[in-house]
Write a protein that holds these residues in place. Structure first.
Motif, mmCIF file in Angstrom:
data_model
loop_
_atom_site.group_PDB
_atom_site.id
_atom_site.type_symbol
_atom_site.label_atom_id
_atom_site.label_comp_id
_atom_site.label_asym_id
_atom_site.label_seq_id
_atom_site.Cartn_x
_atom_site.Cartn_y
_atom_site.Cartn_z
ATOM 1 N N ILE A 244 0.829 -1.203 0.000
ATOM 2 C CA ILE A 244 0.000 0.000 0.000
ATOM 3 C C ILE A 244 0.869 1.260 0.000
ATOM 4 N N SER A 245 1.914 1.271 0.823
ATOM 5 C CA SER A 245 2.769 2.463 0.916
ATOM 6 C C SER A 245 3.537 2.717 -0.373
ATOM 7 N N ASN A 246 3.733 1.678 -1.178
ATOM 8 C CA ASN A 246 4.439 1.861 -2.450
ATOM 9 C C ASN A 246 3.671 2.761 -3.408
ATOM 10 N N THR A 247 2.353 2.856 -3.231
ATOM 11 C CA THR A 247 1.588 3.768 -4.080
ATOM 12 C C THR A 247 1.954 5.217 -3.771
ATOM 13 N N VAL A 248 2.230 5.510 -2.496
ATOM 14 C CA VAL A 248 2.679 6.856 -2.131
ATOM 15 C C VAL A 248 4.115 7.061 -2.590
ATOM 16 N N ARG A 249 4.915 6.027 -2.455
ATOM 17 C CA ARG A 249 6.315 6.110 -2.876
ATOM 18 C C ARG A 249 6.429 6.387 -4.369
ATOM 19 N N ALA A 250 5.416 5.986 -5.117
ATOM 20 C CA ALA A 250 5.422 6.238 -6.565
ATOM 21 C C ALA A 250 5.460 7.722 -6.878
ATOM 22 N N LEU A 322 8.669 10.850 2.960
ATOM 23 C CA LEU A 322 10.047 11.333 3.101
ATOM 24 C C LEU A 322 10.900 10.916 1.907
ATOM 25 N N ILE A 323 10.688 9.713 1.412
ATOM 26 C CA ILE A 323 11.433 9.238 0.238
ATOM 27 C C ILE A 323 11.118 10.087 -0.986
ATOM 28 N N SER A 324 9.853 10.495 -1.126
ATOM 29 C CA SER A 324 9.463 11.324 -2.269
ATOM 30 C C SER A 324 10.128 12.692 -2.214
ATOM 31 N N TYR A 325 10.192 13.292 -1.042
ATOM 32 C CA TYR A 325 10.892 14.572 -0.897
ATOM 33 C C TYR A 325 12.402 14.392 -1.095
ATOM 34 N N SER A 326 12.935 13.293 -0.577
ATOM 35 C CA SER A 326 14.374 13.031 -0.720
ATOM 36 C C SER A 326 14.768 12.904 -2.186
ATOM 37 N N ALA A 327 13.842 12.399 -3.027
ATOM 38 C CA ALA A 327 14.125 12.263 -4.458
ATOM 39 C C ALA A 327 14.398 13.625 -5.085
ATOM 40 N N ILE A 328 13.715 14.666 -4.612
ATOM 41 C CA ILE A 328 13.971 16.019 -5.117
ATOM 42 C C ILE A 328 15.378 16.457 -4.741
ATOM 43 N N ALA A 393 14.303 6.060 6.453
ATOM 44 C CA ALA A 393 13.966 7.088 5.454
ATOM 45 C C ALA A 393 14.265 8.488 5.972
ATOM 46 N N SER A 394 14.148 8.690 7.280
ATOM 47 C CA SER A 394 14.345 10.027 7.845
ATOM 48 C C SER A 394 15.806 10.467 7.811
ATOM 49 N N ILE A 395 16.735 9.510 7.835
ATOM 50 C CA ILE A 395 18.165 9.863 7.853
ATOM 51 C C ILE A 395 18.602 10.509 6.537
ATOM 52 N N PRO A 396 18.389 9.875 5.369
ATOM 53 C CA PRO A 396 18.765 10.556 4.117
ATOM 54 C C PRO A 396 17.962 11.827 3.884
ATOM 55 N N PHE A 397 16.688 11.836 4.303
ATOM 56 C CA PHE A 397 15.883 13.050 4.160
ATOM 57 C C PHE A 397 16.528 14.211 4.908
ATOM 58 N N THR A 398 16.972 13.969 6.130
ATOM 59 C CA THR A 398 17.587 15.021 6.944
ATOM 60 C C THR A 398 18.919 15.477 6.349
ATOM 61 N N ILE A 399 19.769 14.515 5.989
ATOM 62 C CA ILE A 399 21.100 14.860 5.460
ATOM 63 C C ILE A 399 20.979 15.603 4.130
ATOM 64 N N LEU A 400 20.121 15.091 3.237
ATOM 65 C CA LEU A 400 19.977 15.698 1.914
ATOM 66 C C LEU A 400 19.360 17.095 2.002
ATOM 67 N N SER A 401 18.407 17.277 2.909
ATOM 68 C CA SER A 401 17.798 18.603 3.059
ATOM 69 C C SER A 401 18.812 19.618 3.572
ATOM 70 N N ILE A 402 19.719 19.185 4.454
ATOM 71 C CA ILE A 402 20.785 20.071 4.937
ATOM 72 C C ILE A 402 21.731 20.430 3.798
ATOM 73 N N MET A 403 22.048 19.433 2.946
ATOM 74 C CA MET A 403 22.939 19.680 1.819
ATOM 75 C C MET A 403 22.312 20.640 0.802
ATOM 76 N N CYS A 404 20.978 20.678 0.747
ATOM 77 C CA CYS A 404 20.271 21.527 -0.225
ATOM 78 C C CYS A 404 19.694 22.783 0.408
ATOM 79 N N ILE A 405 20.087 23.088 1.629
ATOM 80 C CA ILE A 405 19.450 24.152 2.397
ATOM 81 C C ILE A 405 19.463 25.497 1.676
ATOM 82 N N GLN A 406 20.509 25.772 0.887
ATOM 83 C CA GLN A 406 20.593 27.060 0.199
ATOM 84 C C GLN A 406 19.524 27.214 -0.876
ATOM 85 N N TYR A 407 18.908 26.089 -1.300
ATOM 86 C CA TYR A 407 17.880 26.146 -2.342
ATOM 87 C C TYR A 407 16.464 26.048 -1.775
ATOM 88 N N LEU A 408 16.342 25.958 -0.449
ATOM 89 C CA LEU A 408 15.039 25.733 0.165
ATOM 90 C C LEU A 408 14.487 27.009 0.795
#
Length: 484
Positions: A244-250, A322-328, A393-408
């Motif tokens: 079921i969650s894979n539909t959101v992950r899509a 979180l995975i969907s946002y991390s993809a961005i 999922a929260s770990i890469p989301f947190t790290i990647l968002s910090i790495m992209c902070i200048q664009y957020l």
């Protein structure tokens, strides 16, 4: 603005295509499970698991082909031809093992011989997709009707031949898609063969290899730990929740054209990122809220016995969001990296690149999944397995968002999430008052809820209102000439 709308439209097409793929995949599994014997069904899954190991090299060249083609290098023919060359020895190895595998599984050899053809087909189609995603992302969506749509009627026709007939249907459908893909990129096939590109990217193959390997490690460790620490009934509940969650992950597909756009320009802006974040938010927030409200009904589709375990769905849905946002964020970091454009980049150079850092983040997330699973599953059971997914999922989301902070634009992102949440209120009331009593009504209820949500969003969100209007204009511009 028009180019942004086209990027969003391509992403939406891919997203819908992915959802349809889940639906067709479910229908196909039901079809073969009801028409094949238990032994043949088990052999189907057995062959599929073995084929996976022969796809280990499938992304070695397509990984670089996508990046290089997006930045102007004409390497489509070289990528496709080289992938065929890589697949040939792997196919021969599989064929040589067919007799052993057939004896070990006490099954006829014919299904294994038929399945061997899938190896070169998968390598070719992956290379073709690596080119199409750059220039024709919306046309990749035809994969669903051409593969998932065609293999069902073909499999029905070939069912008298058992599992071999089903595998033949899969092969035919995939070959049709390969032919379609080659037709789409026919003008991008260079006349010559770029040997320098091939030599350089073979030397650089270690990077996509370790990226691919983490996927195998992640999947294998998750399956082993969950399969070992959970009972069969808990395992079935967990599997339903993942499905079921894979539909959101899509929804991660929504940002894929944006990633290709950043990759081709090697630049982006806070406005573009903000627009993409809002676009994804418009879809993932109602899917999260609606999925939680309808968790009992969604689990009930698989059988009334599973309803009592539906409460494990919220962490699985949250991890998918979180995975969907991390993809961005992943697309931003990967697309902005320019150092790999130099074909002569050495090992140390790539090791210092952001591409390798992205791989390290994946390894950290996998380590977190393993540790949290070993800690939480014995304590919390199947809910611990779901929470482990959320932690990982929260770990890469947190790290990647910090790495992209200048664009957020954090204030705007929070505002967009708040608006999407407010727009969900009428939808939530509807779902609470009119929950589907039968599985057959679930899709209708979800469709009505989606309409209510988008009407509410259109009323309260001026930016979403403008986006929806632009969407309608772009769709009309593309469809009207076809109707004339």
């Amino acid at each position: 603005m028009v180019s942004r709308i086209r990027v969003r439209l391509s992403g939406l097409i891919l997203f819908i295509s992915n959802l349809l793929s889940f639906l067709f995949g479910f229908i196909f599994i039901v079809l073969i499970s009801r028409n094949l014997g238990q032994g043949d069904l088990g052999l189907w899954f057995y062959i599929g698991s073995i084929i996976t190991y022969f796809e280990f090299l499938v992304k070695v060249l397509p990984f670089w082909a996508t990046r290089d083609f997006a930045r102007g290098r004409l390497i489509a023919r070289a990528a496709i031809t080289s992938s065929i060359m890589i697949s040939i020895p792997l196919t021969l190895i599989f064929l040589s093992l067919s007799g052993i595998l057939s004896t070990a599984s006490q099954a006829p050899i014919y299904p294994f011989l038929a399945a061997s053809l899938l190896i070169p087909i998968y390598y070719v189609s992956t290379s073709i997709n690596s080119i199409m995603y750059v220039k024709y992302p919306q046309k990749v969506a035809w994969r669903v009707p051409l593969i998932d749509g065609l293999k069902i009627p073909i499999a029905l026709y070939l069912l008298p031949y058992g599992l071999t007939g089903v595998l033949t249907a899969v092969i035919i459908a995939n070959l049709i898609y390969v032919a379609y893909g080659i037709y789409v990129i026919r003008q991008d096939l260079e006349k010559g063969f770029d040997k320098d590109w091939l030599k350089s990217r073979i030397k650089h193959s270690w990077l996509p290899l370790i990226q691919s390997s983490i996927g195998y490690v992640n999947s294998a460790s998750d399956q082993f730990l969950v399969g070992t620490l959970l009972s069969p009934s808990q395992l079935s509940t967990y599997g339903i929740g993942i499905t079921i969650s894979n539909t959101v992950r899509a929804s991660s597909q929504l940002s894929l054209p944006f990633t290709m756009n950043v990759l081709s320009k090697t630049s982006t802006s806070r406005e573009e990122v903000s627009s993409m974040m809002k676009f994804v938010t418009i879809f993932v927030i109602p899917m999260l809220i609606g999925g939680i409200i309808l968790s009992n009904e969604l689990f009930g589709i698989f059988g009334p016995i599973y309803r009592e375990s539906a409460w494990i769905l919220w962490p699985l849905l949250s991890s998918a969001v979180l995975i969907s946002y991390s993809a961005i964020f992943y697309g931003i970091i990967s697309g902005l990296e320019k150092i790999d454009y130099n074909l002569e980049a050495d090992f140390k150079t790539l090791l210092k690149s952001r591409l390798f850092k992205l791989t390290l983040i994946d390894y950290v997330a996998t380590a977190a999944l393993i540790i949290s699973s070993m800690t939480m599953i014995p304590w919390l059971g199947v809910f611990g397995a779901a929470l482990s997914r959320l932690i990982a999922a929260s770990i890469p989301f947190t790290i990647l968002s910090i790495m992209c902070i200048q664009y957020l634009k954090l204030t705007k992102i929070l505002k967009d999430v708040a608006l999407a949440t407010i727009a969900c209120i009428p939808m939530t009331i509807y779902l609470i008052l009119f929950k589907p009593t039968r599985a057959a009504l679930a899709l209708f209820t979800i469709a009505v809820a989606a309409i209510i949500y988008f009407i509410s969003l259109y009323i309260i969100d001026a930016e979403a209102r403008k986006l929806i209007r632009k969407f309608i204009e772009e769709v009309s511009r593309r469809l009207l000439p076809l109707l004339e």
